[in-house]
Motif scaffolding. Structure first.
Motif, mmCIF file in Angstrom:
data_model
loop_
_atom_site.group_PDB
_atom_site.id
_atom_site.type_symbol
_atom_site.label_atom_id
_atom_site.label_comp_id
_atom_site.label_asym_id
_atom_site.label_seq_id
_atom_site.Cartn_x
_atom_site.Cartn_y
_atom_site.Cartn_z
ATOM 1 N N SER A 73 0.844 -1.186 0.000
ATOM 2 C CA SER A 73 0.000 0.000 0.000
ATOM 3 C C SER A 73 0.888 1.246 0.000
ATOM 4 O O SER A 73 2.004 1.218 0.533
ATOM 5 N N ALA A 75 1.805 4.379 1.560
ATOM 6 C CA ALA A 75 1.624 5.056 2.836
ATOM 7 C C ALA A 75 1.768 6.565 2.701
ATOM 8 O O ALA A 75 1.197 7.324 3.487
ATOM 9 N N VAL A 81 4.399 0.119 1.534
ATOM 10 C CA VAL A 81 4.573 -0.733 2.706
ATOM 11 C C VAL A 81 3.775 -2.022 2.539
ATOM 12 O O VAL A 81 2.613 -2.000 2.123
ATOM 13 N N ARG A 83 2.464 -5.290 4.783
ATOM 14 C CA ARG A 83 2.242 -5.784 6.146
ATOM 15 C C ARG A 83 2.383 -7.297 6.178
ATOM 16 O O ARG A 83 1.575 -8.026 5.591
ATOM 17 N N ILE A 240 8.083 9.734 7.920
ATOM 18 C CA ILE A 240 7.765 8.376 8.370
ATOM 19 C C ILE A 240 9.047 7.719 8.874
ATOM 20 O O ILE A 240 10.077 7.732 8.192
ATOM 21 N N GLN A 276 4.847 9.707 11.748
ATOM 22 C CA GLN A 276 4.249 8.379 11.657
ATOM 23 C C GLN A 276 5.363 7.346 11.681
ATOM 24 O O GLN A 276 6.541 7.663 11.463
ATOM 25 N N VAL A 278 6.380 2.996 10.827
ATOM 26 C CA VAL A 278 6.112 1.642 10.357
ATOM 27 C C VAL A 278 6.822 0.682 11.309
ATOM 28 O O VAL A 278 8.052 0.702 11.403
ATOM 29 N N LEU A 285 1.023 1.333 9.422
ATOM 30 C CA LEU A 285 1.338 2.750 9.569
ATOM 31 C C LEU A 285 0.632 3.288 10.800
ATOM 32 O O LEU A 285 -0.599 3.252 10.887
#
Length: 353
Positions: A73, A75, A81, A83, A240, A276, A278, A285
């Motif tokens: 996705s 971010a 990113v 998952r 991030i 933010q 990760v 996120l």
């Protein structure tokens, strides 16, 4: 677009005095030979294909580029990113149990962590190529654990320089055999096929800056905390922070370094200017620094419970059954990881004055 492939096989002895036989094979991607046409791909591959004894099976070949099986996705602009599953590695997930990211600049691309098997590294490469044809210049490994490093080889083949914290090369070398044996057992030899412990090209002792072209990444090495080889990455453009396993979400934290060091590092990470984060597991996120609160709470419970057990004179065995138990309902995989954490905390704190 065409890519190069080679047939990799698992070879096993059929019995005493019997010839070796192939049990499991798969077509593995060979990054670095992509071309618009099959002819051009085969031309680029020709010098390698002709090397005598280079391949144990049939020579490499070219075929249309497949789609990646990993979902990424976006971010933030240029930040992608994946998952990983919050689970133990097994044959069904193929070692896809940690988060992976890549960042696209105007000149090149950096990947952060590579998953737990070569197949995952191949899929990271394919996911990148679905979005950009820029060179993959860097693979940044956040720490030594196998679910973050065993997918590195295809990215190295694609041209990435492998970076890690200063302790990472020695940590991986010392654990190479046990990591290979254990991870192959967990995900199965077929899923582990072609995976290797990476050899970092450059070690980061303190801080380093990488410019991907209009995109600056700040790499920082940390003292012993989650492990003795932790490294974070801050993307200045998006603010991030890629924390690796210095931050867990949902998944029970795993203590393989220093309890007191981890608490100190989390505090220092809040001063990096990120908005933010990760984590290494979960998320993917989260808001920062709020995301640190559950891990800090868990680590402080470990610390206070361990000191209480030591004050009461509990031996390690009985202590490990009670340390951290109040956190059981807050985390997944708790009964697997908390006893290990309790043992590590007890061992670290038992000689404190």
């Amino acid at each position: 677009m065409f890519e190069a492939f080679v047939t990799m096989c698992l070879i096993a002895a059929a019995g005493s005095g019997a010839p070796q036989v192939s049990q499991t094979c798969r077509e593995a991607l060979l990054p670095g030979f992509s071309a618009d046409t099959k002819t051009a791909c085969e031309h680029a591959l020709r010098p390698v294909a002709r090397q005598p004894g280079h391949w144990t099976e049939k020579p490499p070949f070219c075929a249309p580029r497949p789609a990646s099986t990993l979902a990424f996705s976006e971010a933030a602009r240029g930040v992608f990113v994946h998952r990983g599953r919050v689970a133990e590695p097994d044959p069904e997930n193929g070692g896809d149990v940690s988060n992976i990211a890549f960042i696209i600049g105007s000149r090149s691309i950096a990947v952060i962590d590579s998953g737990g098997a070569r197949k995952l590294g191949e899929d990271i490469y394919l996911a990148i190529r679905e979005r950009s044809s820029l060179p993959i210049s860097h693979l940044i490994l956040t720490h030594m654990h196998p679910d973050h490093v065993f997918g590195a080889e295809p990215l190295r083949e694609a041209g990435a320089t492998i970076l890690g914290q200063a302790n990472l090369p020695r940590a991986l070398a010392d654990r190479a055999e046990s990591y290979r044996a254990n991870y192959s057992r967990l995900i199965g030899e077929a899923g582990f096929l072609g995976s290797r412990v990476p050899v970092p090209d450059r070690a980061i002792a303190q801080e380093e800056v990488i410019d991907l072209g209009g995109r600056i990444l700040e790499l920082r090495a940390w003292p012993s905390s989650h492990t003795a080889s932790d490294l974070t990455v801050l993307d200045r453009t998006s603010a991030i922070l890629f924390a690796g396993d210095l931050l867990f979400d949902t998944h029970t934290p795993a203590l393989d370094g220093s309890l007191r060091g981890w608490l100190s590092v989390l505090s220092q990470m809040k001063e990096l200017g990120a908005r933010q984060v990760v984590p290494g597991h979960g998320g993917p996120l989260l808001e920062w620094p709020q995301a640190a609160e559950p891990v800090e709470r868990y680590l402080r419970v470990l610390e206070s419970d361990t000191r209480k057990a030591l004050d009461e004179g509990l031996a390690l065995g009985p202590a490990s059954e009670v340390i951290g138990r109040s956190e059981a309902g807050r985390w997944r995989l708790f009964d697997l990881y908390n006893p290990r954490n309790a043992t590590a905390a007890y061992t670290e704190l038992e000689w404190d004055p």
